[in-house]
Design a protein around this motif. Structure first.
Motif, PDB file in Angstrom:
ATOM      1  N   LYS A 226       0.776  -1.215   0.040  1.00  0.00           N
ATOM      2  CA  LYS A 226       0.015  -0.051   0.006  1.00  0.00           C
ATOM      3  C   LYS A 226       0.947   1.168  -0.082  1.00  0.00           C
ATOM      4  O   LYS A 226       0.509   2.266  -0.765  1.00  0.00           O
ATOM      5  CB  LYS A 226      -0.957  -0.159   1.374  1.00  0.00           C
ATOM      6  CG  LYS A 226      -2.120  -1.017   0.944  1.00  0.00           C
ATOM      7  CD  LYS A 226      -2.866  -0.764   2.316  1.00  0.00           C
ATOM      8  CE  LYS A 226      -4.337  -1.403   1.702  1.00  0.00           C
ATOM      9  NZ  LYS A 226      -5.304  -0.577   1.076  1.00  0.00           N
ATOM     10  N   ALA A 230       0.931   3.905  -3.034  1.00  0.00           N
ATOM     11  CA  ALA A 230       0.686   5.399  -2.711  1.00  0.00           C
ATOM     12  C   ALA A 230       1.694   6.443  -3.551  1.00  0.00           C
ATOM     13  O   ALA A 230       1.337   7.470  -4.056  1.00  0.00           O
ATOM     14  CB  ALA A 230       0.573   5.861  -1.283  1.00  0.00           C
ATOM     15  N   GLU A 240      -6.143  11.179  -5.128  1.00  0.00           N
ATOM     16  CA  GLU A 240      -7.021  10.587  -4.121  1.00  0.00           C
ATOM     17  C   GLU A 240      -6.631   9.068  -3.929  1.00  0.00           C
ATOM     18  O   GLU A 240      -6.921   8.559  -2.552  1.00  0.00           O
ATOM     19  CB  GLU A 240      -8.450  10.505  -4.895  1.00  0.00           C
ATOM     20  CG  GLU A 240      -9.196  11.913  -4.918  1.00  0.00           C
ATOM     21  CD  GLU A 240      -9.572  12.469  -3.639  1.00  0.00           C
ATOM     22  OE1 GLU A 240      -9.670  11.492  -2.750  1.00  0.00           O
ATOM     23  OE2 GLU A 240      -9.725  13.872  -3.299  1.00  0.00           O
ATOM     24  N   GLU A 241      -6.115   8.705  -4.881  1.00  0.00           N
ATOM     25  CA  GLU A 241      -5.553   7.060  -4.630  1.00  0.00           C
ATOM     26  C   GLU A 241      -4.339   7.100  -3.798  1.00  0.00           C
ATOM     27  O   GLU A 241      -4.225   6.392  -2.772  1.00  0.00           O
ATOM     28  CB  GLU A 241      -4.954   6.770  -5.977  1.00  0.00           C
ATOM     29  CG  GLU A 241      -4.499   5.127  -5.733  1.00  0.00           C
ATOM     30  CD  GLU A 241      -5.439   4.086  -5.650  1.00  0.00           C
ATOM     31  OE1 GLU A 241      -4.864   2.966  -5.158  1.00  0.00           O
ATOM     32  OE2 GLU A 241      -6.758   4.472  -5.343  1.00  0.00           O
ATOM     33  N   LYS A 243      -3.972   9.428  -1.293  1.00  0.00           N
ATOM     34  CA  LYS A 243      -4.465   9.507   0.023  1.00  0.00           C
ATOM     35  C   LYS A 243      -5.074   8.309   0.647  1.00  0.00           C
ATOM     36  O   LYS A 243      -4.748   8.017   1.905  1.00  0.00           O
ATOM     37  CB  LYS A 243      -5.477  10.741  -0.058  1.00  0.00           C
ATOM     38  CG  LYS A 243      -6.119  11.113   1.190  1.00  0.00           C
ATOM     39  CD  LYS A 243      -6.909  12.216   1.155  1.00  0.00           C
ATOM     40  CE  LYS A 243      -8.135  12.063   0.093  1.00  0.00           C
ATOM     41  NZ  LYS A 243      -8.955  13.442  -0.110  1.00  0.00           N
ATOM     42  N   THR A 244      -5.901   7.709  -0.253  1.00  0.00           N
ATOM     43  CA  THR A 244      -6.516   6.524   0.462  1.00  0.00           C
ATOM     44  C   THR A 244      -5.595   5.239   0.677  1.00  0.00           C
ATOM     45  O   THR A 244      -5.780   4.856   1.809  1.00  0.00           O
ATOM     46  CB  THR A 244      -7.587   5.777  -0.902  1.00  0.00           C
ATOM     47  OG1 THR A 244      -8.335   6.839  -1.248  1.00  0.00           O
ATOM     48  CG2 THR A 244      -8.059   4.596  -0.444  1.00  0.00           C
ATOM     49  N   GLN A 245      -4.489   5.069  -0.158  1.00  0.00           N
ATOM     50  CA  GLN A 245      -3.553   4.187   0.018  1.00  0.00           C
ATOM     51  C   GLN A 245      -2.872   4.498   1.461  1.00  0.00           C
ATOM     52  O   GLN A 245      -2.625   3.899   2.334  1.00  0.00           O
ATOM     53  CB  GLN A 245      -2.741   3.633  -0.824  1.00  0.00           C
ATOM     54  CG  GLN A 245      -3.399   3.173  -2.222  1.00  0.00           C
ATOM     55  CD  GLN A 245      -3.814   1.816  -1.869  1.00  0.00           C
ATOM     56  OE1 GLN A 245      -3.642   1.015  -0.920  1.00  0.00           O
ATOM     57  NE2 GLN A 245      -4.853   1.436  -2.790  1.00  0.00           N
ATOM     58  N   ASP A 248      -4.892   4.465   4.985  1.00  0.00           N
ATOM     59  CA  ASP A 248      -5.259   3.191   5.256  1.00  0.00           C
ATOM     60  C   ASP A 248      -3.931   2.330   5.928  1.00  0.00           C
ATOM     61  O   ASP A 248      -4.420   1.769   6.964  1.00  0.00           O
ATOM     62  CB  ASP A 248      -5.515   2.215   3.759  1.00  0.00           C
ATOM     63  CG  ASP A 248      -6.358   1.163   4.276  1.00  0.00           C
ATOM     64  OD1 ASP A 248      -7.011   1.213   5.276  1.00  0.00           O
ATOM     65  OD2 ASP A 248      -6.387  -0.127   3.489  1.00  0.00           O
ATOM     66  N   GLY A 252      -5.832   2.884   8.952  1.00  0.00           N
ATOM     67  CA  GLY A 252      -7.044   1.890   8.753  1.00  0.00           C
ATOM     68  C   GLY A 252      -7.450   1.315   9.923  1.00  0.00           C
ATOM     69  O   GLY A 252      -6.584   0.841  11.004  1.00  0.00           O
ATOM     70  N   ALA A 417       0.680  11.288   2.676  1.00  0.00           N
ATOM     71  CA  ALA A 417      -0.769  11.841   3.127  1.00  0.00           C
ATOM     72  C   ALA A 417      -0.827  13.206   3.134  1.00  0.00           C
ATOM     73  O   ALA A 417      -1.728  13.837   2.741  1.00  0.00           O
ATOM     74  CB  ALA A 417      -0.936  11.005   4.322  1.00  0.00           C
TER      75      ALA A 417
END
Length: 533
Positions: A226, A230, A240-241, A243-245, A248, A252, A417
């Motif tokens: 992950k 990122a 966005e991807e 940030k999401t990874q 998490d 997460g 992030a």
């Protein structure tokens, strides 16, 4: 892994030949339970045990870049020398860091880079591809083992192609296993960015879906994949991807990762902590085979022990030869906050102390950098040093030590992030300030690109990430940072013989030259990077 490459007059694909050689070569013994006499192509690619052994060999290949041997150890420090944060004092690493070598396809620096990066990562990628494709079709294998094997091999292929792309740009990628029928196919053009990122992202997605969050330290986990996913998203501008990874991994519901409590705890012991996402394991064990000693630390620590009354000791960083040093720009960034602990003998050591004689315990202060005649000895013996790779139990009389090496860690995930949020939506302050708070530095009230660059410098300097960050942010950023801050500029008198990377820099150095010996093994129309023709 020992291979012999026979050069012929006919041009053929280096990538293909390398994979073919890896498939049919014999291995040095790196696992006690698996003697070399039975590690052959039939064993590795047709049995469950063989595939598991093949995956372990990928870790061995990756570790080779950090081990001490010929020019191999240079691969673990070279990228730190080519940045805006380092003063490259001496040695061939210094010449490359000052853009005096590795600036044409035919100089020795490009040949070094060929071994350390181009061939190294194509070796890993091609072997990983063979393992993946064999694991997908083998029948007599436990399904959980199949997924684990493919997931780890997929990570290494993605990791390798991602590294090559960031260095060279003009690379060729494939998911095809090399055989005797296709090994001599000619490759005349680079892969497109779309093709490159498709393979990298597909591999990382599979790894994320099939790896666990926890496992043996040194093995790839879901968090490792992950984190790299990122980083890849950042290169694609997919904030966005990214940030999401990153989030998490940070917060997460299943993540086992957390920042260690202080900067003093980051690089102590074996580095296998809750902050660690991928750590090269050096001690010999039965899980990953173990590596050799490394000279990483010696490159970064001064020769303070040449001063009468001070002996090399682990407390002050071990024995070094002062090749790559934190420059004044980096030291000033950390010194902006007097309470920042990162220059307080945790990441960097600023002061040296006598260990014997009448002045034992006192600070050494008789090698001040003025007048200019003392500059060379000051930089060699007294300049602040990076001690991230020092080992508490290292051999104090040796330039080589055995110690684990942090490759990826959670502090960078926080900074990913922060940047991804800054460039998309949300509040980046909690993430960048988590790093500053841990270092006892004052909290920021706003975040922009320069704030991200500065904090990445303070936290991640000399960990091999800076060059890629500058390049990712664009030509203007890398041009400005290198020409403004690389080396020490006027702070180091030009008449002392060290060339200035600020004036040596040229914009096309943003991509490394493909060594002519590698270009000759590709098709006649394969493109060299711009500026090197």
């Amino acid at each position: 892994m020992k291979t012999t490459l026979f050069y012929k007059n006919t041009k053929y694909s280096f990538l293909s030949i390398l994979a073919l050689l890896l498939t049919f070569s014999s291995c040095e013994k790196y696992l006690e339970e698996q003697p070399t006499t039975v590690i052959d192509a039939d064993f590795v690619y047709t049995t469950e045990a063989g595939l598991k052994t093949g995956v372990i060999s990928l870790y061995k290949f990756e570790r080779d870049r950090y081990d001490n041997g010929t020019e191999d150890f240079m691969g673990s420090v070279l990228m730190s020398s080519r940045s805006d944060l380092a003063f490259s004092r001496s040695g061939y690493t210094g010449l490359m860091g000052r853009y005096q070598r590795a600036i044409s396809p035919v100089d020795l620096g490009a040949t070094f880079a060929s071994t350390l990066f181009w061939r190294h990562y194509y070796n890993i990628a091609n072997k990983a591809t063979a393992i993946i494709n064999a694991a997908e079709v083998i029948e007599d294998i436990d399904e959980d083992v199949r997924k684990q094997v493919i997931a780890e091999a997929s990570f290494f292929r993605a990791h390798s192609y991602f590294y090559l792309y960031r260095m060279y740009n003009n690379i060729y990628v494939t998911t095809e296993t090399i055989t005797v029928d296709n090994a001599f196919n000619v490759i005349n053009d680079r892969s497109t960015d779309e093709e490159i990122f498709a393979i990298i992202n597909n591999d990382l997605t599979y790894a994320i879906e099939n790896l666990d969050w926890t496992g043996t330290f040194g093995r790839i986990t879901k968090g490792t994949a992950k984190h790299v996913k990122a980083k890849v998203a950042m290169w694609q501008g997919d904030w966005e991807e990214a940030k999401t990874q990153a989030l998490d991994v940070i917060e997460g519901p299943d993540t086992p990762h957390s920042l260690v409590s202080s900067t003093a705890d980051v690089f102590t012991g074996d580095r296998n902590t809750s902050e660690s996402l991928f750590v090269i394991q050096s001690p010999i064990d039965e899980v990953l085979g173990g590596g050799n000693e490394t000279m990483m630390n010696a490159n970064y620590v001064t020769q303070y022990f040449q001063i009468s009354g001070i002996e090399s000791n682990n407390e002050q960083g071990g024995r070094g030869f002062s090749r790559i040093l934190p420059n004044n720009y980096l030291l000033d960034l950390i010194a902006e906050d007097p309470n920042d602990t990162r220059d307080d003998n945790t990441y960097f050591r600023l002061k040296w102390y006598y260990t014997s004689g009448d002045n034992i315990g006192q600070e050494v202060n008789d090698y001040a950098p003025f007048p200019s005649s003392n500059y060379t000895q000051y930089y060699q013996r007294m300049h602040p040093s990076c001690i991230k790779f020092a080992q508490e139990d290292g051999n104090e009389d040796s330039y080589t030590i055995r110690g684990n090496v942090l490759v990826y860690r959670l502090a960078e995930t926080y900074l990913i992030a922060a940047e991804a949020i800054m460039r998309s939506s949300g509040d980046p302050l909690p993430y960048i300030n988590a790093i500053r708070e841990r270092a006892n530095a004052s909290l920021l009230t706003s975040v922009d690109e320069q704030a991200i660059l500065d904090e990445r410098a303070r936290e991640l300097a000399f960990e091999g990430q800076r060059w890629f960050t500058l390049k990712r942010m664009g030509q203007n950023v890398i041009d400005t940072q290198i020409t403004s801050f690389a080396g020490d500029g006027e702070d180091f008198p030009a008449n002392l013989g060290v060339k200035d990377p600020r004036t040596n820099w040229m914009s096309h150095y943003i991509n490394w030259p493909i060594a002519q010996r590698d270009l000759d093994l590709l098709g006649p129309d394969y493109p060299q990077n711009d500026g090197y023709n």
